[in-house]
Write a protein that holds these residues in place. Structure first.
Motif, PDB file in Angstrom:
ATOM      1  N   MET A  19     -25.830 -13.934 -26.836  1.00 10.06           N
ATOM      2  CA  MET A  19     -24.465 -13.404 -26.930  1.00 10.06           C
ATOM      3  C   MET A  19     -24.466 -11.879 -26.832  1.00 10.06           C
ATOM      4  O   MET A  19     -23.582 -11.283 -26.233  1.00 10.06           O
ATOM      5  CB  MET A  19     -23.826 -13.847 -28.251  1.00 10.06           C
ATOM      6  CG  MET A  19     -23.485 -15.328 -28.266  1.00 10.06           C
ATOM      7  SD  MET A  19     -23.425 -15.990 -29.948  1.00 10.06           S
ATOM      8  CE  MET A  19     -21.762 -15.621 -30.432  1.00 10.06           C
ATOM      9  N   ARG A  20     -25.470 -11.270 -27.439  1.00 10.62           N
ATOM     10  CA  ARG A  20     -25.557  -9.797 -27.394  1.00 10.62           C
ATOM     11  C   ARG A  20     -25.706  -9.326 -25.946  1.00 10.62           C
ATOM     12  O   ARG A  20     -25.027  -8.406 -25.501  1.00 10.62           O
ATOM     13  CB  ARG A  20     -26.737  -9.329 -28.262  1.00 10.62           C
ATOM     14  CG  ARG A  20     -26.878  -7.839 -28.345  1.00 10.62           C
ATOM     15  CD  ARG A  20     -27.580  -7.378 -29.622  1.00 10.62           C
ATOM     16  NE  ARG A  20     -28.535  -8.343 -30.159  1.00 10.62           N
ATOM     17  CZ  ARG A  20     -29.861  -8.292 -29.938  1.00 10.62           C
ATOM     18  NH1 ARG A  20     -30.378  -7.343 -29.183  1.00 10.62           N
ATOM     19  NH2 ARG A  20     -30.647  -9.196 -30.484  1.00 10.62           N
ATOM     20  N   LYS A  21     -26.607  -9.990 -25.182  1.00 12.66           N
ATOM     21  CA  LYS A  21     -26.804  -9.620 -23.769  1.00 12.66           C
ATOM     22  C   LYS A  21     -25.512  -9.810 -22.982  1.00 12.66           C
ATOM     23  O   LYS A  21     -25.163  -9.004 -22.128  1.00 12.66           O
ATOM     24  CB  LYS A  21     -27.897 -10.488 -23.147  1.00 12.66           C
ATOM     25  CG  LYS A  21     -29.292 -10.009 -23.477  1.00 12.66           C
ATOM     26  CD  LYS A  21     -30.274 -10.803 -22.631  1.00 12.66           C
ATOM     27  CE  LYS A  21     -31.700 -10.448 -22.978  1.00 12.66           C
ATOM     28  NZ  LYS A  21     -32.612 -11.502 -22.501  1.00 12.66           N
ATOM     29  N   PHE A  22     -24.830 -10.889 -23.298  1.00 15.03           N
ATOM     30  CA  PHE A  22     -23.564 -11.175 -22.617  1.00 15.03           C
ATOM     31  C   PHE A  22     -22.535 -10.077 -22.913  1.00 15.03           C
ATOM     32  O   PHE A  22     -21.883  -9.547 -22.019  1.00 15.03           O
ATOM     33  CB  PHE A  22     -23.012 -12.535 -23.066  1.00 15.03           C
ATOM     34  CG  PHE A  22     -21.642 -12.823 -22.546  1.00 15.03           C
ATOM     35  CD1 PHE A  22     -21.464 -13.357 -21.273  1.00 15.03           C
ATOM     36  CD2 PHE A  22     -20.514 -12.529 -23.314  1.00 15.03           C
ATOM     37  CE1 PHE A  22     -20.193 -13.596 -20.778  1.00 15.03           C
ATOM     38  CE2 PHE A  22     -19.239 -12.766 -22.819  1.00 15.03           C
ATOM     39  CZ  PHE A  22     -19.074 -13.299 -21.550  1.00 15.03           C
ATOM     40  N   LEU A  23     -22.432  -9.717 -24.182  1.00 15.60           N
ATOM     41  CA  LEU A  23     -21.426  -8.718 -24.590  1.00 15.60           C
ATOM     42  C   LEU A  23     -21.724  -7.348 -23.974  1.00 15.60           C
ATOM     43  O   LEU A  23     -20.814  -6.574 -23.683  1.00 15.60           O
ATOM     44  CB  LEU A  23     -21.372  -8.602 -26.124  1.00 15.60           C
ATOM     45  CG  LEU A  23     -20.835  -9.843 -26.852  1.00 15.60           C
ATOM     46  CD1 LEU A  23     -21.084  -9.744 -28.349  1.00 15.60           C
ATOM     47  CD2 LEU A  23     -19.338 -10.034 -26.570  1.00 15.60           C
TER      48      LEU A  23
END
Ligand SMILES: [Zn+2]
Length: 295
Positions: free
Chosen positions: A136-140
């Motif tokens: 999720m962090r990479k996505f954000l």
């Protein structure tokens, strides 16, 4: 829960000045306050929350701005429209998916820190949370579009007028429409973050058990339409609704006689104007449940 103060931004990892961030978007807290009956707020929103309007030093200004742009999108295009009963059909674009991921990620991030401190977590489930947080962090950050099997759902908690299960006799309308909460939880085969934004229930599933049934709730990554009607959910998450109601009920019971008397006084002073408050309808609906439900 203690307030965390990080040296680096939890999202981008840069050593920049860290802002005090809300877990539940700030506009929700404002709306709750604005539609509350002054000091009787403690009765209608009995602080059942875990990360209520909690704030932590979590993000740098740049990351915070990315998040708040999507919060504004959600406020304008869904939250207020639903709250003001202007529509039940909502067209959305990728802003919605980003908003949900950002909300659940904040919550998950803090829960992971708590689990690390307390060490009271099943290791397999913890690994699922760690992997999801990273993805999720990479996505954000816009580094990777891939969200694996992560699913986002929105469930609109509509007016309840009768129930066929006595578990739901405990003031569901006032409890769920008048409170906020966000946390991560797991059962035998399901791992999720759930947030209640005054009746809009947002769930991010990291692992979904085979008994889970979610109809009319799934949010697509890019665009789609969500309708706040005829949604059907059979899920372990529903157990959380019941938990919120029980907690709210306990809170009411713990309230002192003086406090209760103050509330009655305040309501009398408001008189007929009470009908203008959102909570009035919730209150009536909860009374009707007790009358209508043949249990
Ligand atoms: Zn940052």
């Amino acid at each position: 829960m203690e307030r965390y103060k990080l040296q680096k931004c939890a999202l981008c990892g840069l050593e920049k000045e860290i802002q005090l961030s809300h877990i539940i978007p700030k506009f929700i807290g404002k709306h709750l306050k604005k539609t509350s009956i002054g000091s009787i707020r403690s009765a209608e929103n009995p602080n059942i929350v875990i990360q209520d309007l909690e704030k932590h030093y979590l993000l740098c200004r740049d990351c915070e701005e990315e998040f708040s742009a999507r919060e504004n999108w959600f406020a304008r295009n869904i939250f207020y429209l639903w709250k003001k009963e202007e529509t039940i059909e909502f067209e959305y674009d990728s802003n919605l998916n980003y908003f949900i991921i950002s909300l659940s990620w904040r919550s998950l991030y803090l829960d992971i820190m708590n689990y690390v401190q307390e060490g009271n977590v099943e290791i397999e489930k913890f690994q699922i949370m760690i992997d999801a947080e990273k993805m999720m962090r990479k996505f954000l950050l816009g580094k990777d579009e891939d969200l694996g099997n992560i699913e986002n759902h929105i469930f609109f908690f509509e007016r309840v007028e009768s129930v066929n299960d006595d578990k739901f006799l405990l003031n569901p309308n006032t409890t769920i429409h008048r409170s906020t909460v966000s946390y991560t939880h797991y059962t035998e085969d399901t791992v999720f973050t759930v947030s209640n934004l005054m009746g809009i229930i947002i769930v991010t599933m990291y692992e979904k058990g085979y008994r889970e049934e979610w109809k009319g709730t799934k949010i697509d990554r890019n665009r789609g339409k969500i309708i706040a009607a005829n949604q059907n959910v059979k899920s372990v998450v529903c157990g959380e609704f019941q938990y919120w109601m029980e907690e709210a009920d306990k809170q009411m019971e713990r309230m002192s006689e003086t406090q209760k008397a103050k509330i009655v006084q305040k309501m009398k002073a408001i008189g007929e104007d009470i009908k203008k408050y959102d909570i009035y309808q919730d209150f009536l609906d909860d009374q009707n449940i007790k009358k209508n439900s043949s249990i």
